[in-house]
Design an enzyme around this catalytic site. Structure first.
Site, PDB file in Angstrom:
ATOM      1  CG  HIS A 233      -1.960  -1.078   1.189  1.00 19.26           C
ATOM      2  ND1 HIS A 233      -2.829  -1.235   0.119  1.00 19.26           N
ATOM      3  CD2 HIS A 233      -2.257  -2.065   2.065  1.00 19.26           C
ATOM      4  CE1 HIS A 233      -3.616  -2.281   0.355  1.00 19.26           C
ATOM      5  NE2 HIS A 233      -3.281  -2.808   1.521  1.00 19.26           N
TER       6      HIS A 233
ATOM      7  CG  ASP B 130      -3.001  -8.327   0.437  1.00 18.51           C
ATOM      8  OD1 ASP B 130      -2.160  -8.628   1.297  1.00 18.51           O
ATOM      9  OD2 ASP B 130      -4.033  -7.682   0.676  1.00 18.51           O
TER      10      ASP B 130
ATOM     11  CG  HIS C 192      -6.539  -5.317   1.850  1.00 16.74           C
ATOM     12  ND1 HIS C 192      -5.933  -6.265   2.632  1.00 16.74           N
ATOM     13  CD2 HIS C 192      -7.656  -4.926   2.500  1.00 16.74           C
ATOM     14  CE1 HIS C 192      -6.643  -6.437   3.745  1.00 16.74           C
ATOM     15  NE2 HIS C 192      -7.704  -5.641   3.687  1.00 16.74           N
TER      16      HIS C 192
ATOM     17  CG  ASP D 271      -5.122 -10.208   3.080  1.00 19.81           C
ATOM     18  OD1 ASP D 271      -4.789 -10.597   1.947  1.00 19.81           O
ATOM     19  OD2 ASP D 271      -4.771  -9.119   3.552  1.00 19.81           O
TER      20      ASP D 271
END
Lengths: 563, 443
Positions: free
Chosen positions: B110, B149, B151, B238
């Site tokens: 991120h 991931d 996200h 995740d």
């Protein structure tokens, strides 16, 4: 007075040390029956002197190494409880195995139950094959030994003819393959080893020596004889540990250097950093299989003073020992002969050396001198390569914490400590090449026995405490259990860990009562919050404790002449 | 020499956390440690374990404008996490290993080009740092990053948005339902890097089937066409059916399968906060798949076929998504000149929220069209935290493959900018990132 005995492959050495001085040393050729060699050494050490004031006897032996020589697959059966994870079929277990239901996870929770019907058929399968020694190994059995122990009881009750051992009692190391293999090798050598210990005890009784008697371990620590019976594997490779601690005892307690021990058939290279030998913390190889024995990190080469010089396809080769060297009047031209020829050894020359070299010279068309130089260079190059490997191993030791990486790279040692016959000349040449300092300790030829006599009794324990599960486990065999009190802080956990450690130290006679706190140090301490759904459910503590390894005593400079 | 080995750096940072109860805390890799050590992984003949090292500040500056400077945005843990990726990158390029897994924390995907603070548990972008390091040191050009991931890998997207030689593909839970709220299909890369950024937003509840289908039917063909010299996997875990911060239904087996088929050269651990129920198993499955070992027995104790099964509606939605991408990717790509349009300048305003540190950043990016290279990149950015504190900065980036003209122009712009800056004090800090000459300046 301390007695140290090192039974090696070729020689058995013994020393008697009093008031930091070597007052007597013995070197004899090792007999096939090691017990006889030990008796002979003891007899010589105590001749006309008696057993008065002996306060400590430490024995280092190659017995286990000999017993396991060539044993690729011990005749032991394994009952394995893998649970989820790697397919065990792709892993290196040293014996035949059968996979069973039943699993424990990393927190010690039972996630699958045992099917005792499966246990029965597995035991019968091995009995049909004539195998009566069985290992039970379950992943995470150090976190919760109940599955292994239940299977052990079940087998003991129903199959009294079976010798069964659960892996948690060999080691608590986080590595179930090593535990399983270690348990298999232990089962294989246990009975013979116990007989040997029995005879050794009888010998000690015969000489009426009443002091504590220890067996040297591969990491240079010692185990009381009666405890050592349970952990025969721990005494494997204790010879190099004896030498390394001998190097320490005969130099300085805080030395940093490379230990080069060149024996008759093998060369061991180790590292000593500020007086502490580099350890292979997780274990070592036995016959190609990894076992959970904490040992010194050593690089070994099948090269030594007795290595034979031959040629193959016109190339010079340093080969395995073939017999007595020419310098001793034998018929095999050895590496030691080369050193003698090049006047790099104090040994006196023998006409056979020149003759043997001329013979090779005829065959490969090089002068005797060139041959000798080339062999010497080959030998040094191979040792040099191993030293480099040792440095890399040290520098590349995995690290899991920030401080280990920040504290970072130390400079490579620039001192070489030479033990064993040819080490001095080889060490000097290497040192010259790299501008290192060379140390040839006094008594270099019996440093192993000195190391055995003076190696401190040490122990390292890693404890993991899980307050949510209410359990603790350690790396030590059979040492795990449930928590009776709630441990809320790292300080409480440390106190708890210290109590367990002290208990083990007392059982293994490792510290003097009342002096525990002087000797014990905490190596690391960590607390983890167990957080689930944003709530702290408990803590996991990881604490490492040890009795600092080292020496009981340092040898005093200016020792008396050896009798 | 040991071409079949998989390199492993396991760096759990047992002495680092964002805060004691934060998901990114010391405990995160504790059970993974237990599992991989108990299995004897470091002993395996197919694994070569490496010791982590620190990344240099230059390695960070090659990617980020850290405000005010690298040391203000990184702890030792960040430098080690990035350094671990570099170490395995070196091992790979030296042919010591066939591939590698950087199982280190803290994560990084991120972290964007401009760094005012921590977002999504990340400060610096480990994959981007690795890409730029490998391109600089070993002369590689085309690199693909596949982000698995849950996200959206918005930091990685931001950093390479205008780089035609880095293909960024992210599959993730739809941004309308999860942090960071981006990663939609229309974010396809800047005009100079059109369709070099592919987002695959998946509906919550996507299971093994959907996860593997978008890989096989969207990602794989795009990768094949791009023909990268190196593939990096941002291996967040995740999407797992037990993850507490997301709503997907993917198992360790599916992660293993994807890794087996994707065959990344380097996998870098990202998120994944089901630290007991997922991480020990997913990490193991990925590692075994990299090493071409049997991972079929890596089954979570909680696993049931129902746990990873997706609803009919989700399957239909994913069918549409696959069709959308297959159509979009088969269309003719307009020329770069056309994409830049009349003004030959691309401008974009962006507002970025730093969830961890509570910072709001407003920035404007400008990319200048150049027929011969990716063109000069400028950014101006102002950040304010909850109490109104923060910095305004200006940065100029000269691409690695910049043409000589742009390089020369870049330095002229830089000199003019700092001259103006001294007079007008528009920005607190000025940065120059000359990737071509590996020269990084700050005023």
């Amino acid at each position: 007075m301390y007695i140290g005995i090192d039974v090696g492959g070729t020689y058995t050495d013994g020393v008697l040390i009093d008031d930091s001085k070597v007052i007597r040393s013995v070197k004899i050729e090792t007999e096939d029956n090691l017990s006889i060699s030990i008796q002979q050494v003891l007899a010589k050490l105590l001749l006309n002197r008696g057993n008065k004031n002996i306060s400590r006897v430490v024995l280092s032996t190659t017995l286990i190494t000999n017993m396991l020589a060539g044993v690729k697959k011990p005749p032991v059966g394994m009952l394995l409880l893998p649970g989820p994870g790697i397919n065990p079929q792709s892993q290196d277990f040293c014996s035949d195995y059968i996979l069973l239901k039943g699993a424990v996870d990393y927190r010690g929770r039972v996630i699958e139950e045992i099917d005792f019907g499966e246990v029965d058929s597995a035991v019968r399968h091995f009995l049909d094959k004539g195998i009566t020694s069985l290992v039970v190994a379950c992943k995470f059995s150090q976190r919760n030994p109940s599955l292994e122990n239940r299977i052990e009881h079940y087998i003991k009750e129903r199959y009294p003819q079976v010798d069964v051992a659960p892996s948690n009692r060999t080691s608590g190391l986080l590595n179930w393959i090593r535990r399983a293999n270690g348990t298999a090798f232990t089962l294989f050598v246990k009975n013979d080893y116990n007989q040997f210990v029995q005879r050794f005890e009888e010998t000690i009784t015969e000489y009426d020596i009443g002091c504590p008697v220890y067996i040297l371990k591969a990491d240079g620590a010692t185990l009381p004889l009666e405890i050592a019976r349970q952990y025969p594997l721990e005494s494997i490779f204790s010879g190099p540990a004896a030498s390394t601690f001998g190097a320490l005892a005969t130099t300085q307690q805080d030395i940093t250097g490379i230990m080069l021990d060149i024996g008759g058939t093998t060369t061991d290279i180790g590292l000593i950093l500020n007086g502490i030998p580099l350890m292979a913390e997780r274990g070592i190889y036995v016959n190609g299989y990894l076992v959970p024995v904490r040992a010194l990190a050593l690089s070994s080469l099948a090269l030594g003073g007795d290595s034979a010089i031959t040629h193959k396809n016109g190339q010079l080769v340093i080969a395995q020992r073939k017999g007595k060297g020419c310098y001793l009047g034998g018929n095999s031209i050895t590496f030691t002969d080369i050193l003698v020829y090049l006047e790099k050894s104090k040994l006196s020359s023998h006409p056979k050396i020149e003759l043997a070299l001329q013979e090779i010279s005829k065959n490969i068309g090089k002068t005797a001198e060139n041959i000798a130089e080339e062999i010497l260079n080959q030998f040094i190059a191979r040792i040099d390569e191993k030293i480099e490997e040792m440095f890399l191993r040290w520098e590349e030791e995995p690290a899991y914490r920030i401080f280990q990486i920040i504290s970072g790279q130390e400079t490579r040692p620039q001192t070489i400590i030479c033990l064993g016959g040819p080490a001095q000349s080889i060490g000097s040449i290497l040192a010259q090449k790299r501008s290192w300092e060379v140390i040839v300790p006094q008594h270099a030829e019996i440093a192993n026995a000195i190391g055995a006599a003076l190696a401190k009794t040490t122990l390292k324990m890693d404890v993991l405490i899980d307050t949510e599960q209410g359990r603790y486990s350690t790396n030590l065999p059979g040492l795990s259990g449930t928590l009776s009190a709630r441990l809320l802080s790292l300080d409480e956990a440390k106190t708890f860990a210290l109590e367990i450690f002290k208990g083990k130290c007392a059982e293994w006679k490792l510290v003097t009562a009342g002096k525990e706190l002087e000797d014990i140090e905490i190596v690391y301490e960590e607390g983890f919050n167990i957080v689930r759904n944003w709530q702290t459910k408990g803590k996991i503590f990881q604490i490492g404790l040890q009795i600092k390894p080292g020496l009981v005593n340092l040898l005093n400079e200016g020792t008396d002449a050896i009798e | 020499m040991q071409l079949n080995k998989t390199g492993l750096i396991f760096f759990p940072a047992f002495d680092w956390s964002i805060s004691p109860t934060h998901p990114e805390r010391e405990e995160r890799l504790l059970y993974t440690r237990d599992q991989i050590f108990e299995e004897g992984i470091p002993d395996s003949s197919y694994i070569r374990e490496y010791k982590p090292r620190l990344a240099a500040k230059e390695d960070i500056r090659r990617v980020h404008f850290c405000v005010p400077d690298v040391e203000d945005q990184t702890t030792e843990a960040h430098l080690i996490s990035a350094g671990s990726a570099l170490k395995l990158g070196d091992a790979l390029m030296k042919n010591e290993i066939a591939n590698g897994f950087v199982m280190a924390r803290p994560p990084g995907h991120h972290a964007m080009r401009v760094v005012h603070g921590n977002r999504g548990f990340c400060n610096t972008n480990n994959e981007a740092i690795l890409v730029e390091y490998l391109r600089r040191k070993y002369g590689l050009k085309r690199i693909a990053i596949v982000d698995t991931d849950v996200h959206h890998g918005d930091g990685t997207q931001d950093i390479f948005y205008h780089d035609p030689d880095v293909l960024c593909i992210s599959l993730h839970q739809d941004g309308r339902t999860i942090f960071p709220g981006t990663g939609f299909v229309h974010e396809t890369g800047g005009p100079g890097a059109y369709l070099k950024n592919i987002n695959i937003p998946l509906p919550p509840g996507t299971g093994d089937e959907g996860f593997l289908r978008v890989w096989r039917e969207i990602i794989k063909p795009v990768l094949n066409k791009f023909d990268p010299q190196l593939i990096i996997n941002s291996a967040g875990q995740d999407n797992h059916f037990t993850d507490p911060l997301a709503s997907m239904r993917v198992s360790a087996q599916a992660y293993g399968k994807l890794t087996e088929e994707l065959q990344p050269d380097i996998a870098v651990l990202e998120g994944g906060y089901a630290i007991e129920t997922a991480l020990p198993y997913v990490n193991l499955a990925i590692l075994l798949a990299l090493a071409k070992q049997d991972y079929s027995k890596v089954i979570e104790p909680q696993f049931t076929p129902a746990a990873v099964k997706q609803d009919e509606g989700i399957t239909l939605y994913i069918d549409d998504l696959i069709r959308y991408w297959q159509d979009a990717l088969s269309e003719d790509v307009p020329s770069k000149e056309d994409l830049f349009g009349e003004g030959k300048v691309y401008q974009r305003k962006k507002s970025i929220y730093y969830d961890t540190d509570g910072i709001r950043e407003n920035q404007q990016e400008t990319v200048q069209y150049c027929p011969n290279c990716p063109g000069l990149y400028q950014v101006s950015s102002t950040a304010r935290d909850q109490v109104g504190q923060g910095n305004s900065i200006w940065g100029l980036s000269i691409p690695l493959f910049a043409c000589d003209k742009c390089l020369e122009k870049g330095y002229k712009m830089w000199e003019q900018a700092i001259k103006e800056g001294k007079e007008q004090k528009t920005f607190a800090y000025y940065y120059l990132q000359d990737k071509k000459n590996d020269n990084y300046l700050k005023e």
